[in-house]
Motif scaffolding. Structure first.
Motif, PDB file in Angstrom:
ATOM      1  N   GLY A 156      51.636 103.440 -35.190  1.00 60.08           N
ATOM      2  CA  GLY A 156      50.226 103.175 -35.462  1.00 60.08           C
ATOM      3  C   GLY A 156      49.840 103.367 -36.913  1.00 60.08           C
ATOM      4  O   GLY A 156      48.667 103.322 -37.281  1.00 60.08           O
ATOM      5  N   THR A 157      50.835 103.556 -37.782  1.00 57.07           N
ATOM      6  CA  THR A 157      50.588 103.703 -39.218  1.00 57.07           C
ATOM      7  C   THR A 157      50.726 102.346 -39.894  1.00 57.07           C
ATOM      8  O   THR A 157      51.188 101.375 -39.282  1.00 57.07           O
ATOM      9  N   GLN A 158      50.343 102.308 -41.190  1.00 55.72           N
ATOM     10  CA  GLN A 158      50.500 101.040 -41.924  1.00 55.72           C
ATOM     11  C   GLN A 158      51.976 100.659 -42.039  1.00 55.72           C
ATOM     12  O   GLN A 158      52.323  99.489 -42.023  1.00 55.72           O
ATOM     13  N   GLU A 159      52.836 101.708 -42.179  1.00 50.65           N
ATOM     14  CA  GLU A 159      54.270 101.432 -42.334  1.00 50.65           C
ATOM     15  C   GLU A 159      54.909 101.047 -40.989  1.00 50.65           C
ATOM     16  O   GLU A 159      55.808 100.203 -40.926  1.00 50.65           O
ATOM     17  N   LEU A 160      54.439 101.687 -39.903  1.00 52.21           N
ATOM     18  CA  LEU A 160      54.986 101.408 -38.573  1.00 52.21           C
ATOM     19  C   LEU A 160      53.835 101.107 -37.606  1.00 52.21           C
ATOM     20  O   LEU A 160      53.456 101.925 -36.766  1.00 52.21           O
ATOM     21  N   PRO A 161      53.261  99.920 -37.712  1.00 53.58           N
ATOM     22  CA  PRO A 161      52.100  99.575 -36.877  1.00 53.58           C
ATOM     23  C   PRO A 161      52.498  99.250 -35.442  1.00 53.58           C
ATOM     24  O   PRO A 161      53.657  98.938 -35.151  1.00 53.58           O
ATOM     25  N   TYR A 162      51.500  99.323 -34.533  1.00 53.48           N
ATOM     26  CA  TYR A 162      51.695  98.830 -33.180  1.00 53.48           C
ATOM     27  C   TYR A 162      51.594  97.301 -33.201  1.00 53.48           C
ATOM     28  O   TYR A 162      51.203  96.688 -34.198  1.00 53.48           O
ATOM     29  N   GLN A 163      51.876  96.706 -32.027  1.00 49.66           N
ATOM     30  CA  GLN A 163      51.792  95.240 -31.931  1.00 49.66           C
ATOM     31  C   GLN A 163      50.512  94.786 -31.223  1.00 49.66           C
ATOM     32  O   GLN A 163      50.026  93.690 -31.457  1.00 49.66           O
ATOM     33  N   SER A 164      49.938  95.654 -30.358  1.00 48.75           N
ATOM     34  CA  SER A 164      48.755  95.231 -29.597  1.00 48.75           C
ATOM     35  C   SER A 164      47.641  96.279 -29.657  1.00 48.75           C
ATOM     36  O   SER A 164      47.906  97.482 -29.686  1.00 48.75           O
ATOM     37  N   ILE A 165      46.384  95.801 -29.635  1.00 53.20           N
ATOM     38  CA  ILE A 165      45.224  96.697 -29.618  1.00 53.20           C
ATOM     39  C   ILE A 165      45.208  97.463 -28.296  1.00 53.20           C
ATOM     40  O   ILE A 165      44.892  98.663 -28.256  1.00 53.20           O
ATOM     41  N   ALA A 166      45.562  96.771 -27.189  1.00 52.68           N
ATOM     42  CA  ALA A 166      45.523  97.397 -25.867  1.00 52.68           C
ATOM     43  C   ALA A 166      46.388  98.659 -25.847  1.00 52.68           C
ATOM     44  O   ALA A 166      45.974  99.703 -25.326  1.00 52.68           O
ATOM     45  N   PHE A 167      47.586  98.583 -26.436  1.00 49.91           N
ATOM     46  CA  PHE A 167      48.474  99.739 -26.435  1.00 49.91           C
ATOM     47  C   PHE A 167      47.899 100.857 -27.296  1.00 49.91           C
ATOM     48  O   PHE A 167      48.017 102.045 -26.962  1.00 49.91           O
ATOM     49  N   ALA A 168      47.276 100.495 -28.434  1.00 50.88           N
ATOM     50  CA  ALA A 168      46.669 101.504 -29.316  1.00 50.88           C
ATOM     51  C   ALA A 168      45.550 102.241 -28.581  1.00 50.88           C
ATOM     52  O   ALA A 168      45.455 103.482 -28.646  1.00 50.88           O
ATOM     53  N   LEU A 169      44.679 101.517 -27.870  1.00 49.28           N
ATOM     54  CA  LEU A 169      43.583 102.145 -27.131  1.00 49.28           C
ATOM     55  C   LEU A 169      44.109 102.975 -25.965  1.00 49.28           C
ATOM     56  O   LEU A 169      43.574 104.052 -25.656  1.00 49.28           O
ATOM     57  N   PHE A 170      45.131 102.487 -25.295  1.00 48.57           N
ATOM     58  CA  PHE A 170      45.738 103.210 -24.184  1.00 48.57           C
ATOM     59  C   PHE A 170      46.345 104.525 -24.658  1.00 48.57           C
ATOM     60  O   PHE A 170      46.234 105.561 -24.007  1.00 48.57           O
ATOM     61  N   THR A 171      46.965 104.483 -25.858  1.00 47.26           N
ATOM     62  CA  THR A 171      47.666 105.661 -26.370  1.00 47.26           C
ATOM     63  C   THR A 171      46.717 106.676 -27.005  1.00 47.26           C
ATOM     64  O   THR A 171      46.859 107.888 -26.811  1.00 47.26           O
ATOM     65  N   HIS A 172      45.705 106.182 -27.744  1.00 49.23           N
ATOM     66  CA  HIS A 172      44.863 107.083 -28.535  1.00 49.23           C
ATOM     67  C   HIS A 172      43.428 107.199 -28.036  1.00 49.23           C
ATOM     68  O   HIS A 172      42.642 107.968 -28.601  1.00 49.23           O
TER      69      HIS A 172
END
Length: 574
Positions: free
Chosen positions: A18-34
């Motif tokens: 979830g960082t600029q260097e190692l971003p996620y691929q989907s918004i859904a996963f980001a919201l699910f995780t954080h």
């Protein structure tokens, strides 16, 4: 609250942070995780700038996050249910094991006395009660009936444990445990198959030696995908397999058949020593040792000793280990191998090659006539065909021509034996010339193309051992300083050389000159020289590599499969 980054092209929901260097691929996963209130920035790919997602994208992503949460809960519930089921199954198993300890099997004394037998001798005992012992080769539990395929080295037997299957020993039985079983031997029902065509209906059995299970189980230590080095370390366990044991059984039959063929030709078996103080094939491949303060070697060949037997015992042979300190790791070489050697008196070179061919073919015939060894050959090499006679005979000079005509070259070497490289650093390849030692690869390729056993004969004297008889120079032959020997190699497709033989120098003065030419001190060979002093005769002999012959017969890729515990550079265990 920290910002989470999403890159729809280069990001990853599996490895991203979830960082600029190692971003996620989907918004859904980001919201699910954080969490649903997480601040996110998104970009289509690495060439675009990060920006806030649209409201519609966020709405869609929240639905996706809800779906992921539901999926997580389902997985959690499933894992919890499976854990409970496993726990219940474990408790049930433990209770069953405790109950099973109360069940004690005893042999019924009222039943007919069982006949003790090896598995390979059971057929005449069908419908009778028998007692057998062996190791669990295969094991399966089918609705409370345990099927065991037993192995004892003479054969295999399917054993059926039904009324005796609820004991503690039955419930904890493992592969490679050793057992004693008693029961009635019955032919297998029509339409069913089993080793030997019968099975044992067991009424009493016991474990003689339990093998471990779990991580130390036989199947955990060894399987078909094991690394070759592990297979070598665990050779003592590999031998329990059907293929490895079949090879060794065929080897035993092969040696017995060779002995039968040789004896039928009036050869007597003798047992020469392995500790020697003379060389046969050159000092570079000798294993040296200190023998009570004297230098000694492990034998390279028993030939010299066999020659001494001719005046008293007639034609002789031996089956003896030979040793070569040759740092070779090819599939055809061993540091210790079984050497079948023979020596014959009052023969010609033609007689020698005829004899070798006869022994080879008669031995194969004996193996194929015996049902047991014929079945082993069929198991290991289903496409085996008996070689036709006479074997092809090709002189060394003609072989050189054949190789050049077929474009088979060899690596060029300088005077010191170093490989010459071309401008690209690759070995320089050149045609063969008379005087060259034909390389193993070229020799094998020629044999494979010809597809038939080949006697390659008449090698230059400079390439051969000091004791070999020279061919008389043919009238009209070119004066090119090439002296050839009455020597031969028998080559087999897929393996290459399996036999090397020659006529021996019969004249004492010629032998003494050969010692001098090779720089060999004649004094340790006094007993060998005396053979020419006290009634010499024309004689010759040969040596056959048993492992190579077996590799050809059983269609094995390497001779290492054809030795009980093979030895090669760096390998002297187990």
């Amino acid at each position: 609250m920290s910002t989470i980054y999403i890159d729809e092209t280069a990001g990853s929901d599996d490895t991203g942070k979830g960082t600029q260097e190692l971003p996620y691929q989907s918004i859904a996963f980001a919201l699910f995780t954080h969490g649903a209130d997480t601040k996110v920035l998104i970009r289509k790919d690495s060439s675009a700038a990060y920006e806030e997602p649209t409201q519609s994208a966020l709405k869609k992503a929240k639905k996706g996050a809800d779906g992921l949460e539901k999926k997580r809960k389902r997985a959690e519930e499933l894992a919890e249910r499976e854990a409970k089921e496993k726990h219940a199954e474990r408790e049930k198993r433990e209770k069953l094991l405790e109950e099973s300890k109360k069940v004690v099997l005893q042999e019924d004394a009222s039943l007919p006395k069982a006949t003790k037998s090896k598995l390979g001798n059971l057929t005449p005992l069908r419908s009778q009660r028998v007692r057998v012992s062996g190791w669990v080769h295969r094991l399966r539990d089918q609705k409370g009936i345990i099927f065991v395929v037993l192995r004892d080295g003479t054969g295999y037997l399917q054993c059926v444990l039904s009324g005796t299957a609820q004991t503690y020993e039955a419930l904890t039985l493992t592969l490679e445990s050793s057992l004693e079983l008693v029961g009635t031997l019955q032919p297998v029902p029509e339409g069913k198959t089993a080793p030997g065509g019968h099975e044992l209906v067991v009424d009493y059995w016991r474990v003689l030696g339990a093998a471990p299970g779990a991580e130390d189980a036989f199947s955990s230590r060894l399987n078909e995908k094991s690394d070759p080095s592990i297979l070598a370390d665990l050779r003592h366990l590999v031998l329990r397999g059907e293929t490895a044991s079949a090879i060794l059984k065929l080897r035993a039959a092969l040696l017995s058949s060779f002995r039968g063929s040789l004896v039928s030709h009036d050869l007597l078996e003798v047992t020469p020593p392995c500790l020697v103080q003379t060389q046969v094939e050159g000092g570079a491949t000798l294993f040296t040792l200190d023998y009570y303060g004297q230098p000694a070697f492990l034998t390279q060949s028993s030939q010299l000793y066999l020659e001494t037997c001719l005046p008293s015992l007639g034609d002789v042979f031996c089956v003896q280990e030979s040793f070569r300190a040759e740092n070779s790791h090819t599939r055809r070489h061993l540091s210790e191998y079984t050497h079948l050697e023979a020596e014959l008196a009052f023969i010609t070179f033609e007689d020698l090659m005829n004899h070798i061919e006869s022994i080879i073919c008669e031995t194969i015939g004996r193996l194929l006539q015996d049902p047991s060894s014929a079945a082993l050959i069929k198991q290991l090499n289903p496409n085996f065909q008996t070689p036709s006679r006479p074997f092809l005979r090709l002189s060394y000079v003609d072989a050189i021509k054949w190789l050049n005509e077929h474009g088979i070259q060899h690596e060029a070497e300088d005077a010191e034996g170093n490989v010459i490289k071309d401008e690209h650093g690759n070995p320089k390849m050149v045609d063969h010339a008379v005087g060259d030692d034909i390389a193993e690869a070229a020799e094998r390729r020629m044999t494979d193309i010809l597809g038939t056993p080949v006697f390659l004969y008449g090698f230059p004297a400079v390439l051969k051992a000091f004791y070999m008889k020279k061919m008389p120079k043919k009238e009209g032959a070119p004066d090119d300083n090439h002296v050839f020997t009455e020597s031969c190699d028998l080559l087999m497709p897929g393996v290459g050389e399996i036999v090397g033989g020659s006529m021996r120098i019969a004249d004492m003065e010629e032998l003494l000159a050969a010692y001098k030419r090779e720089g060999i001190d004649a004094s340790p060979y006094y007993w060998f020289t005396d053979q020419r002093k006290y009634g010499t005769c024309e004689h010759g002999g040969y040596g056959l590599g048993v492992e190579r012959f077996l590799a050809w017969l059983a269609n094995r890729y390497t001779v290492r499969e054809c030795s009980l515990y093979p030895r090669w550079p760096g390998r002297a265990t187990p």
